[in-house]
Every structure is written in C-alpha cells, then in structure tokens.
Write a protein that holds these residues in place. Structure first.
Motif, PDB file in Angstrom:
ATOM      1  N   UNK A  35       0.776  -1.303   0.266  1.00 21.28           N
ATOM      2  CA  UNK A  35       0.351  -0.204   0.075  1.00 21.28           C
ATOM      3  C   UNK A  35       1.222   1.167   0.079  1.00 21.28           C
ATOM      4  N   UNK A  36       1.869   0.687   0.907  1.00 21.44           N
ATOM      5  CA  UNK A  36       2.837   2.572   1.203  1.00 21.44           C
ATOM      6  C   UNK A  36       3.266   2.686  -0.942  1.00 21.44           C
ATOM      7  N   UNK A  37       4.022   2.090  -0.829  1.00 16.43           N
ATOM      8  CA  UNK A  37       4.553   1.834  -2.373  1.00 16.43           C
ATOM      9  C   UNK A  37       3.360   2.289  -3.743  1.00 16.43           C
ATOM     10  N   UNK A  88       3.567   5.424  -5.839  1.00 16.11           N
ATOM     11  CA  UNK A  88       3.138   5.699  -7.495  1.00 16.11           C
ATOM     12  C   UNK A  88       2.455   6.346  -7.594  1.00 16.11           C
ATOM     13  N   UNK A  89       1.303   6.419  -6.803  1.00 17.67           N
ATOM     14  CA  UNK A  89       0.075   7.420  -7.312  1.00 17.67           C
ATOM     15  C   UNK A  89       0.834   8.616  -7.181  1.00 17.67           C
ATOM     16  N   UNK A 122       2.624  13.686  -8.990  1.00 15.58           N
ATOM     17  CA  UNK A 122       3.700  15.310  -9.262  1.00 15.58           C
ATOM     18  C   UNK A 122       4.411  15.217 -11.197  1.00 15.58           C
ATOM     19  N   UNK A 123       4.654  13.798 -11.478  1.00 12.53           N
ATOM     20  CA  UNK A 123       4.955  14.258 -13.029  1.00 12.53           C
ATOM     21  C   UNK A 123       3.738  15.209 -13.900  1.00 12.53           C
ATOM     22  N   UNK A 124       2.259  14.592 -13.010  1.00 15.54           N
ATOM     23  CA  UNK A 124       1.499  15.282 -14.485  1.00 15.54           C
ATOM     24  C   UNK A 124       1.962  17.222 -14.200  1.00 15.54           C
ATOM     25  N   UNK A 135       9.180   5.166 -12.832  1.00 13.26           N
ATOM     26  CA  UNK A 135       9.199   4.009 -13.423  1.00 13.26           C
ATOM     27  C   UNK A 135       9.708   3.417 -12.200  1.00 13.26           C
ATOM     28  N   UNK A 136      10.241   3.487 -11.492  1.00 13.20           N
ATOM     29  CA  UNK A 136      10.978   2.193 -10.364  1.00 13.20           C
ATOM     30  C   UNK A 136       9.802   1.917  -9.398  1.00 13.20           C
ATOM     31  N   UNK A 137       9.550   3.232  -9.172  1.00 17.89           N
ATOM     32  CA  UNK A 137       8.442   2.283  -8.445  1.00 17.89           C
ATOM     33  C   UNK A 137       7.170   1.974  -8.675  1.00 17.89           C
TER      34      UNK A 137
END
Length: 193
Positions: A65-67, A71-72, A77-79, A110-112
């Motif tokens: 869940x933490x991962x 990721x979300x 942030x990327x958006x 990508x890494x997450x």
C-alpha cells in the motif's frame, strides 16, 4: 406461524459493529507502530490510515500500500510538472529545470511502478528467492527517492526564486517523504524474513 428472533437482531448487529471497530482499531494501531520506523511517521500514519481495513495487520500489505501510494503521488507530481512545461513566459533556465525535473520524476514513477509489480509478483515466497526480489524492490525505491531529490537540483540558486520553485519544492518534498516512508516499510518487511 413461524417464530422470529427479531429481538436478537439488534444485539447481533451491535456485536458485529463492536467487532468491526476493534479490528479497525487494531489495524490503525499496527500502522502507527509500523510508521515509527519511518523518517516521517506523521506523514506515514496520515497517508496510510485511510487504508487500514485493507492493510489489517499485514506487513506485506502495508509495504504494498505504501508503494502504491508513493506511485500515485509520483504520477500526480509528473502530471503537475508536465503542465509547467506549457506555461507561457518561462525563462530558459526555468524551462530547463522543469524539463530535467520531469525526466527525473518520470524515472521515479517507472522505478516505483517496477517495485509495486515486483512485490505483487513475488507472492508468498521465502528464502533466497524472496531476498532477491526484496533487494530489487529496495534498490528501485531507493533510486526513485534519489530521482525525486535530484529534480530539485535544477532549481537551486537565486536565479529561480519564485512561485514555480516554491510549488515544485513543496510537491517534491511530499512525494519524497511518502517514498522514503515506503522504503522504510519495505526494509521492515525484508527484515522479517
């Protein structure tokens, strides 16, 4: 005529309600205790408590869940940074810093994402196989955290003071804290095996 036990129904419902509350409290307590091992425990508890019913008292589900949360947040942030590239009137140095940050955050996402998939795919494995998968997850999440912090490098110095720098710094800080917490919880899971 059939006899009903309607007077027992409120008692049964009350007992189920109390049992549900006790389970929820135990799950929340599990999250609070687990979050003490993170660098940002208040952020950890605040961000994961909403998922207490799914996490229950499972270290693996807590790490998963933490991962997923990390990721979300990284995708959000990327958006956000991608929208910044479209701003009119950006100075060349601002645009370059934003583009570099977008690349770093993209790598972080990508890494997450790889880490989330690796943790899901490894199932209930144990032993050397489990440790190998966990090592992958730990390495990728650590690299993602580095990417997030590297995003800010392009905004250093006085030349880029202003709303964009302040906004990017606040968002990256939040994402990095959530990712740092996810890494601590993954490390905690790995230590259990």
């Amino acid at each position: 005529m059939a006899r009903t036990n309607l007077p027992l129904l409120p008692l049964i419902l009350s007992l189920l309600y109390i049992a549900g509350k006790a389970e929820s409290a135990a799950s929340t307590n599990f999250i609070e205790v687990s979050c003490k091992a993170t660098q940002y425990p208040a952020v950890c508890v605040q961000s994961l408590s909403a998922y207490a019913s799914a996490i229950q008292q499972s270290p693996r589900q807590l790490a998963q869940t933490a991962l997923s949360l990390s990721q979300a947040r990284a995708e959000s942030m990327k958006a956000f940074v991608k929208k910044l590239t479209k701003f009119k009137g950006l100075k060349a140095r601002e645009y370059a810093a934003i583009k570099d940050c977008l690349d770093e955050i993209g790598d972080s996402v990508d890494r997450i994402s790889q880490s989330v998939q690796e943790l899901k795919a490894m199932g209930k494995g144990k032993g050397k196989d489990f440790l190998w998968h966990m090592s992958n997850v730990e390495t990728w999440v650590s690299a993602a955290l580095t990417d997030e912090n590297t995003c800010l490098d392009g905004f250093s110095g006085r030349a880029l003071e202003g709303r964009i720098k302040t906004s990017v710094r606040a968002r990256v800080t939040n994402v990095a804290q959530v990712t740092s917490n996810a890494l601590a919880l993954v490390n905690q899971l790995a230590a259990k095996y």
